[in-house]
Design a protein around this motif. Structure first.
Motif, PDB file in Angstrom:
ATOM      1  N   CYS A  98      44.431  44.070  43.680  1.00  0.00           N
ATOM      2  CA  CYS A  98      44.458  42.609  43.873  1.00  0.00           C
ATOM      3  C   CYS A  98      43.381  42.173  44.853  1.00  0.00           C
ATOM      4  O   CYS A  98      42.655  41.206  44.610  1.00  0.00           O
ATOM      5  CB  CYS A  98      45.819  42.164  44.416  1.00  0.00           C
ATOM      6  N   ARG A 123      36.409  39.125  44.873  1.00  0.00           N
ATOM      7  CA  ARG A 123      35.376  38.876  43.861  1.00  0.00           C
ATOM      8  C   ARG A 123      35.420  37.429  43.381  1.00  0.00           C
ATOM      9  O   ARG A 123      34.408  36.857  42.985  1.00  0.00           O
ATOM     10  CB  ARG A 123      35.612  39.830  42.693  1.00  0.00           C
ATOM     11  N   THR A 124      36.615  36.832  43.376  1.00  0.00           N
ATOM     12  CA  THR A 124      36.771  35.441  42.934  1.00  0.00           C
ATOM     13  C   THR A 124      36.806  34.523  44.174  1.00  0.00           C
ATOM     14  O   THR A 124      36.509  34.963  45.281  1.00  0.00           O
ATOM     15  CB  THR A 124      38.087  35.295  42.148  1.00  0.00           C
ATOM     16  N   LYS A 169      39.954  41.948  43.455  1.00  0.00           N
ATOM     17  CA  LYS A 169      39.760  40.762  42.609  1.00  0.00           C
ATOM     18  C   LYS A 169      39.770  39.472  43.438  1.00  0.00           C
ATOM     19  O   LYS A 169      39.030  38.528  43.157  1.00  0.00           O
ATOM     20  CB  LYS A 169      40.850  40.698  41.525  1.00  0.00           C
ATOM     21  N   GLN A 185      36.165  33.893  35.592  1.00  0.00           N
ATOM     22  CA  GLN A 185      36.296  34.847  36.697  1.00  0.00           C
ATOM     23  C   GLN A 185      35.069  34.864  37.607  1.00  0.00           C
ATOM     24  O   GLN A 185      35.136  35.357  38.719  1.00  0.00           O
ATOM     25  CB  GLN A 185      36.572  36.244  36.153  1.00  0.00           C
TER      26      GLN A 185
END
Lengths: 303, 303
Positions: free
Chosen positions: B120, B126-127, B123, B158
């Motif tokens: 998690c 990254r976002t 991600k 994304q």
């Protein structure tokens, strides 16, 4: 004459030949500039902040005044070192009860290195930072002339659970704090946490700013809560204070609010307001139980 | 007759032999219970939530109605599978513009496994989850009869940056959305984001609850924003809606507010209110520039 601060509750202490901050008698606090760039970052923050006209005056009072930097003999005997010269916010208090609360559910920031992030994350998960959105980083509690201060050690502080934090926020404003956590009477809650100049109102004022300001993101920054229990118990007009400190990890907000700080601040506000409403309820109960014909006032006393 | 939802903007789609949600013509949405325990967790949340008297009525409207679970043929042909039966919140809208915003600066929770947390976290970094406290997880934008919907692909979504998110929140309420991001006129902002029944007021109502509620922590939960652009441009009384969805990672609040959700929500509120105030400013400017003798009304029109 520079000396070791008497009331420092967190961070590196200038004792046993270690590097730490010093104070003088004129109300100034000298913080050595940390060599890894953090010191310069904090100095840069103070310089930027003090000249930033977007910061309203009623918010500025929550930050220590900065008087620039100065070369001083370091406390560890390593010779001359640049120190940040700040207002010694504790000097105006006689027997201060102090809590250092590090705000935010993460102390790291996206721009940091992976190693730094992992190190912070590990500590954030081990403490209440992730679960509560803040952690107590240190405290001292004045218990009276005989007992002096209760100042839990670093290891104890680092192991505080959610339960401990809730107890301490009660104990912090209790007249019987030395008895133990279970029986805290929270009798100072109405005058310290409550009231128009109390801690809760100040936290709410700060919150309103954080809902709007997109200038700075305050990572790993602490909120100090301080007050004189003695002057409160004597009914004098000493005002409880909050101050933000430790700005070595402040980064630009770039048009985004500091949701990490704001979320943690709201969590602290909820805890403080719960202590306050509990103390009001129990004083109403006391009034009823004592069968006094009076009513309970806003500050929790029977009339 | 069950069919694949026409307006699903995020999550697994029930196409190409894959498992995904289905809808019927009576306004129900059938979500397959995920096998790894997440499905049962979500069902348990709905059961707990629907009977929890601590949740006020004015907050309940932000959640889909749940009608329990039902055994149905799964969309991937694997046979009978338990499905969560929910209100199909999109069915009342004709040509809905929808944005799925995953709220929170982290999607993981302390009780999760280290592997899950690392996945998690990676991600989230990254976002825009870490930087903004929310990320757009999907969207569709109705552009008119000819152009139909703009629905960016999963990879594009994304990779949205802070800049993209700001643009999309403008484009979402613009009459010239198909022209491109730079020229978004935000002409629907006053009627969609603004007004007493608009998105901003609804977000603020939700925020007030999150400042107080300590029952649930909503990890990895989405806030849907949906409205009919056509009915707005025709001046009909279609009300923009927000709904919370996806509760597979809700955990007990245990007396602590959901500061992670709250912080992200406040960040989204700031973005939405900026689009709104920009649109008001520009319509005042338009009135002045067109030298009309009138004044600008609250909904941004010249009178």
């Amino acid at each position: 004459m520079l000396k070791v601060p008497e009331h420092q509750v967190a961070g590196h202490l200038a004792i046993d030949g270690k590097l730490g901050p010093l104070v003088d008698d004129s109300g100034r606090f000298y913080k050595p500039l940390q060599g890894d760039g953090r010191g310069n970052k904090e100095l840069a923050f103070y310089e930027s902040f003090s000249s930033d006209t977007r910061v309203p005056d009623h918010i500025r009072k929550y930050f220590p005044v900065c008087y620039g930097s100065q070369l001083l003999e370091a406390s560890n005997g390593s010779g001359l070192l640049h120190h940040l010269v700040l207002q010694d916010i504790v000097s105006s208090h006689r027997n201060p009860s102090i809590m250092d609360v590090k705000i935010g559910s993460r102390t790291w920031y996206p721009e940091a290195s992976d190693n730094y992030i992992q190190k912070c994350l590990e500590k954030d998960r081990r403490t209440t930072t992730v679960s509560l959105g803040f952690r107590i980083a240190g405290l001292q509690l004045y218990e009276g002339k005989e007992s002096g201060y209760w100042r839990p050690g670093r290891k104890e502080v680092q192991s505080f659970t959610v339960y401990n934090v809730r107890s301490i926020l009660r104990r912090f404003v209790s007249s019987n704090s030395s008895i133990g956590n279970e029986n805290s009477d929270c009798s100072f809650a109405p005058s310290i946490y409550g009231g128009s100049a109390g801690i809760l109102e100040q936290l709410l004022e700060l919150k309103a700013w954080f809902e709007d300001q997109t200038i700075y993101h305050f990572h790993s920054c602490s909120l100090l809560i301080l007050f004189d229990k003695e002057s409160v118990s004597k009914g004098s007009a000493s005002v409880p204070e909050i101050k933000l400190i430790d700005f070595a990890h402040v980064v630009e907000g770039k048009g985004v609010i500091d949701h990490n700080f704001l979320g943690g601040l709201c969590s602290l506000i909820k805890f403080v307001s719960e202590v306050l409403s509990d103390s009001k309820e129990s004083s109403i109960k006391d009034c009823v139980e004592s069968e006094k014909p009076g009513i309970c006032t806003d500050n929790g006393n029977c009339q």
